[in-house]
Write a protein that holds these residues in place. Structure first.
Motif, PDB file in Angstrom:
ATOM      1  N   MET A  83      -0.680 -42.207 -10.691  1.00  0.00           N
ATOM      2  CA  MET A  83       0.291 -41.494  -9.758  1.00  0.00           C
ATOM      3  C   MET A  83       0.769 -42.650  -8.855  1.00  0.00           C
ATOM      4  O   MET A  83       0.094 -43.137  -8.204  1.00  0.00           O
ATOM      5  CB  MET A  83      -0.247 -40.448  -8.970  1.00  0.00           C
ATOM      6  CG  MET A  83       0.561 -39.695  -8.071  1.00  0.00           C
ATOM      7  SD  MET A  83      -0.034 -38.492  -6.986  1.00  0.00           S
ATOM      8  CE  MET A  83      -0.624 -37.231  -8.146  1.00  0.00           C
ATOM      9  N   ALA A  84       2.275 -42.635  -8.681  1.00  0.00           N
ATOM     10  CA  ALA A  84       2.746 -43.612  -8.097  1.00  0.00           C
ATOM     11  C   ALA A  84       3.325 -42.841  -7.064  1.00  0.00           C
ATOM     12  O   ALA A  84       4.023 -41.840  -6.884  1.00  0.00           O
ATOM     13  CB  ALA A  84       4.011 -44.530  -8.837  1.00  0.00           C
ATOM     14  N   SER A  85       3.152 -43.399  -5.538  1.00  0.00           N
ATOM     15  CA  SER A  85       3.598 -42.587  -4.193  1.00  0.00           C
ATOM     16  C   SER A  85       4.462 -43.540  -3.436  1.00  0.00           C
ATOM     17  O   SER A  85       4.070 -45.022  -3.438  1.00  0.00           O
ATOM     18  CB  SER A  85       2.313 -42.029  -3.629  1.00  0.00           C
ATOM     19  OG  SER A  85       1.643 -43.178  -3.418  1.00  0.00           O
ATOM     20  N   ARG A  86       5.119 -42.799  -2.680  1.00  0.00           N
ATOM     21  CA  ARG A  86       6.027 -43.810  -1.699  1.00  0.00           C
ATOM     22  C   ARG A  86       6.379 -42.917  -0.592  1.00  0.00           C
ATOM     23  O   ARG A  86       6.308 -41.443  -0.793  1.00  0.00           O
ATOM     24  CB  ARG A  86       7.147 -44.459  -2.201  1.00  0.00           C
ATOM     25  CG  ARG A  86       8.194 -43.397  -2.662  1.00  0.00           C
ATOM     26  CD  ARG A  86       9.369 -43.784  -3.318  1.00  0.00           C
ATOM     27  NE  ARG A  86       8.946 -44.768  -4.442  1.00  0.00           N
ATOM     28  CZ  ARG A  86      10.104 -45.901  -4.985  1.00  0.00           C
ATOM     29  NH1 ARG A  86      11.106 -45.990  -4.480  1.00  0.00           N
ATOM     30  NH2 ARG A  86       9.596 -46.304  -6.109  1.00  0.00           N
ATOM     31  N   THR A  87       6.515 -43.135   0.607  1.00  0.00           N
ATOM     32  CA  THR A  87       6.906 -42.742   1.881  1.00  0.00           C
ATOM     33  C   THR A  87       8.349 -42.542   2.216  1.00  0.00           C
ATOM     34  O   THR A  87       9.040 -43.484   1.966  1.00  0.00           O
ATOM     35  CB  THR A  87       6.180 -42.888   2.937  1.00  0.00           C
ATOM     36  OG1 THR A  87       4.760 -43.068   2.879  1.00  0.00           O
ATOM     37  CG2 THR A  87       6.615 -42.237   4.445  1.00  0.00           C
ATOM     38  N   ILE A  88       8.827 -41.341   2.328  1.00  0.00           N
ATOM     39  CA  ILE A  88      10.356 -41.138   2.604  1.00  0.00           C
ATOM     40  C   ILE A  88      10.566 -40.774   3.972  1.00  0.00           C
ATOM     41  O   ILE A  88       9.838 -39.719   4.505  1.00  0.00           O
ATOM     42  CB  ILE A  88      11.091 -40.213   1.833  1.00  0.00           C
ATOM     43  CG1 ILE A  88      10.929 -40.847   0.546  1.00  0.00           C
ATOM     44  CG2 ILE A  88      12.519 -39.916   2.184  1.00  0.00           C
ATOM     45  CD1 ILE A  88      11.660 -41.851   0.023  1.00  0.00           C
ATOM     46  N   GLN A  89      11.354 -41.417   4.995  1.00  0.00           N
ATOM     47  CA  GLN A  89      11.595 -40.950   6.368  1.00  0.00           C
ATOM     48  C   GLN A  89      12.874 -39.834   6.307  1.00  0.00           C
ATOM     49  O   GLN A  89      13.893 -40.284   5.629  1.00  0.00           O
ATOM     50  CB  GLN A  89      12.035 -42.045   6.966  1.00  0.00           C
ATOM     51  CG  GLN A  89      10.915 -43.093   7.449  1.00  0.00           C
ATOM     52  CD  GLN A  89       9.877 -42.658   8.110  1.00  0.00           C
ATOM     53  OE1 GLN A  89      10.129 -41.580   9.173  1.00  0.00           O
ATOM     54  NE2 GLN A  89       8.753 -42.783   7.998  1.00  0.00           N
ATOM     55  N   VAL A  90      12.683 -38.864   6.769  1.00  0.00           N
ATOM     56  CA  VAL A  90      13.769 -37.870   6.600  1.00  0.00           C
ATOM     57  C   VAL A  90      14.411 -37.448   8.074  1.00  0.00           C
ATOM     58  O   VAL A  90      15.103 -36.801   8.086  1.00  0.00           O
ATOM     59  CB  VAL A  90      13.107 -36.400   6.259  1.00  0.00           C
ATOM     60  CG1 VAL A  90      12.418 -36.572   4.827  1.00  0.00           C
ATOM     61  CG2 VAL A  90      11.991 -35.853   7.238  1.00  0.00           C
ATOM     62  N   GLY A  91      13.976 -38.328   8.958  1.00  0.00           N
ATOM     63  CA  GLY A  91      14.542 -38.047  10.476  1.00  0.00           C
ATOM     64  C   GLY A  91      14.515 -36.748  10.976  1.00  0.00           C
ATOM     65  O   GLY A  91      13.418 -36.306  11.065  1.00  0.00           O
ATOM     66  N   HIS A  92      15.778 -36.348  11.482  1.00  0.00           N
ATOM     67  CA  HIS A  92      15.845 -35.181  12.221  1.00  0.00           C
ATOM     68  C   HIS A  92      16.200 -34.042  11.188  1.00  0.00           C
ATOM     69  O   HIS A  92      16.504 -33.137  11.658  1.00  0.00           O
ATOM     70  CB  HIS A  92      16.744 -35.212  13.355  1.00  0.00           C
ATOM     71  CG  HIS A  92      16.344 -36.300  14.471  1.00  0.00           C
ATOM     72  ND1 HIS A  92      15.358 -35.874  15.231  1.00  0.00           N
ATOM     73  CD2 HIS A  92      16.735 -37.532  14.796  1.00  0.00           C
ATOM     74  CE1 HIS A  92      14.981 -36.735  16.193  1.00  0.00           C
ATOM     75  NE2 HIS A  92      15.908 -37.868  15.770  1.00  0.00           N
ATOM     76  N   LEU A  93      16.328 -34.123  10.028  1.00  0.00           N
ATOM     77  CA  LEU A  93      16.573 -33.389   8.807  1.00  0.00           C
ATOM     78  C   LEU A  93      15.844 -32.097   9.018  1.00  0.00           C
ATOM     79  O   LEU A  93      14.642 -32.236   9.231  1.00  0.00           O
ATOM     80  CB  LEU A  93      16.166 -33.720   7.584  1.00  0.00           C
ATOM     81  CG  LEU A  93      16.923 -32.780   6.580  1.00  0.00           C
ATOM     82  CD1 LEU A  93      18.473 -32.582   6.398  1.00  0.00           C
ATOM     83  CD2 LEU A  93      16.514 -33.381   5.215  1.00  0.00           C
ATOM     84  N   ASP A  94      16.478 -30.849   9.361  1.00  0.00           N
ATOM     85  CA  ASP A  94      15.658 -29.667   9.702  1.00  0.00           C
ATOM     86  C   ASP A  94      16.128 -28.584   8.398  1.00  0.00           C
ATOM     87  O   ASP A  94      17.273 -28.293   8.592  1.00  0.00           O
ATOM     88  CB  ASP A  94      16.195 -29.020  10.988  1.00  0.00           C
ATOM     89  CG  ASP A  94      15.397 -27.967  11.359  1.00  0.00           C
ATOM     90  OD1 ASP A  94      14.736 -27.029  10.587  1.00  0.00           O
ATOM     91  OD2 ASP A  94      15.031 -27.616  12.618  1.00  0.00           O
ATOM     92  N   VAL A  95      15.424 -28.281   7.542  1.00  0.00           N
ATOM     93  CA  VAL A  95      15.576 -27.111   6.574  1.00  0.00           C
ATOM     94  C   VAL A  95      14.544 -26.139   6.459  1.00  0.00           C
ATOM     95  O   VAL A  95      13.444 -26.328   6.662  1.00  0.00           O
ATOM     96  CB  VAL A  95      15.483 -27.884   5.316  1.00  0.00           C
ATOM     97  CG1 VAL A  95      15.763 -26.888   4.015  1.00  0.00           C
ATOM     98  CG2 VAL A  95      16.725 -29.167   5.090  1.00  0.00           C
ATOM     99  N   ARG A  96      15.102 -24.904   6.482  1.00  0.00           N
ATOM    100  CA  ARG A  96      14.397 -23.803   6.427  1.00  0.00           C
ATOM    101  C   ARG A  96      14.814 -22.878   5.219  1.00  0.00           C
ATOM    102  O   ARG A  96      15.951 -22.358   5.422  1.00  0.00           O
ATOM    103  CB  ARG A  96      14.281 -23.000   7.798  1.00  0.00           C
ATOM    104  CG  ARG A  96      13.451 -21.825   7.876  1.00  0.00           C
ATOM    105  CD  ARG A  96      13.367 -21.147   9.307  1.00  0.00           C
ATOM    106  NE  ARG A  96      13.112 -21.925  10.225  1.00  0.00           N
ATOM    107  CZ  ARG A  96      12.969 -21.789  11.633  1.00  0.00           C
ATOM    108  NH1 ARG A  96      13.403 -20.502  11.867  1.00  0.00           N
ATOM    109  NH2 ARG A  96      12.752 -22.707  12.422  1.00  0.00           N
ATOM    110  N   VAL A  97      13.999 -22.472   4.193  1.00  0.00           N
ATOM    111  CA  VAL A  97      14.561 -21.649   3.328  1.00  0.00           C
ATOM    112  C   VAL A  97      13.384 -20.553   3.134  1.00  0.00           C
ATOM    113  O   VAL A  97      12.042 -20.684   3.599  1.00  0.00           O
ATOM    114  CB  VAL A  97      14.371 -22.288   1.842  1.00  0.00           C
ATOM    115  CG1 VAL A  97      15.555 -23.331   2.093  1.00  0.00           C
ATOM    116  CG2 VAL A  97      13.265 -22.707   1.564  1.00  0.00           C
ATOM    117  N   THR A  98      13.951 -19.365   3.014  1.00  0.00           N
ATOM    118  CA  THR A  98      13.112 -18.334   2.477  1.00  0.00           C
ATOM    119  C   THR A  98      12.493 -18.023   1.105  1.00  0.00           C
ATOM    120  O   THR A  98      13.539 -18.033   0.173  1.00  0.00           O
ATOM    121  CB  THR A  98      13.597 -17.060   2.995  1.00  0.00           C
ATOM    122  OG1 THR A  98      13.902 -16.971   4.322  1.00  0.00           O
ATOM    123  CG2 THR A  98      12.731 -15.800   2.734  1.00  0.00           C
TER     124      THR A  98
END
Length: 261
Positions: A1-16
């Protein structure tokens, strides 16, 4: 498995989360289940005209076979290593995940509806293979399917190998990172299997249930043994926050459902 970190900053997502159905999930893969649980195999001849087109009698009339119930793909011939991808069947014993609680008020009334909430910290994809999760009878009975479409390719994903859509007959989402603004979520049951399409961004399995419960799955896929070809894992971070603001809400309409979660 290859992994990496992603910065999402102030992104605010809310789903139902919605119920898991083939129609809703079709852009991301397949949902597998008995399409006509009301029809006994011994009554096939009486219902044949109303059954799906892929239905056929089997086992001397004591079974109904629904052929090609899910699309499976082995695209390792287009991988950098050249494959081959070998079939792999494994068992995942998945513990119920901890959830937080939240509530939302209706704009048309003063009433509020309770939700359980799951924070999405990881998404992964298998760029050269489909992956099918088939539940086994366990102490938990529900699971959460979280997916996202792909963004257009960019420099951020230039080194991530994916299947070449021009040389395969299987449609893939493309090379890009996940479009988190278009996150989708579904609640599946232990009577449903789910197949993630090759290259589809999805969360690692999230089982819903009381602490100490598990839901076991038979998982079917192909693999080459090359980490970045078999699985690409992203971890999301939001600088200055303990966790990213990527949240899935699971409605909790009544006591019985709340106990299941």
């Amino acid at each position: 498995m290859a992994s990496r970190t992603i910065q999402v900053g102030h992104l605010d997502v809310r789903v139902t989360a919605q119920p898991l159905t083939q129609a809703a999930f079709a852009p991301f893969g397949d949902v597998v289940g008995n399409p006509r649980p009301d029809v006994l195999p011994t009554a096939y001849s009486h219902h044949a005209a109303t059954l799906p087109a892929n239905a056929a009698p089997a086992n001397q009339g004591f079974a109904i076979q629904y052929r090609q119930a899910s699309r499976l793909a082995n695209l390792y011939s287009s991988a950098p290593s050249g494959g081959p991808g070998s079939p792999m069947l494994s068992v995942f014993v998945c513990a119920a995940r901890p959830l937080s609680s939240s509530s939302s008020s209706s704009s048309s009334s003063s009433s509020s509806r309770r939700h359980a909430e799951f924070v999405v910290c990881h998404l992964e994809r298998h760029p050269f293979t489909t992956q099918t999760f088939t539940p086994l009878a366990s102490s938990a009975s529900l699971y959460l399917v979280i997916v996202a479409p792909s963004l257009p390719p960019s420099e951020a994903d230039a080194d991530m190998p994916v299947a070449d859509g021009t040389t395969t007959t299987t449609t893939t989402p493309g090379r890009g990172l996940p479009n988190l603004k278009e996150l989708r979520a579904f609640v599946g049951t232990r009577s449903q299997a789910v197949t993630y399409g090759a290259g589809t961004w999805h969360a690692p399995m999230v089982v819903l249930g009381p602490p100490g419960t598990t839901l076991d799955f038979v998982v079917t896929q192909f693999a080459s043994g090359v980490a970045e070809e078999d699985c690409q894992l992203l971890e999301f971070e939001a600088k200055g926050r303990p966790e990213p603001q990527l949240r899935v809400q699971i409605p909790v309409p009544n006591t019985s459902t709340r106990e299941n979660l």
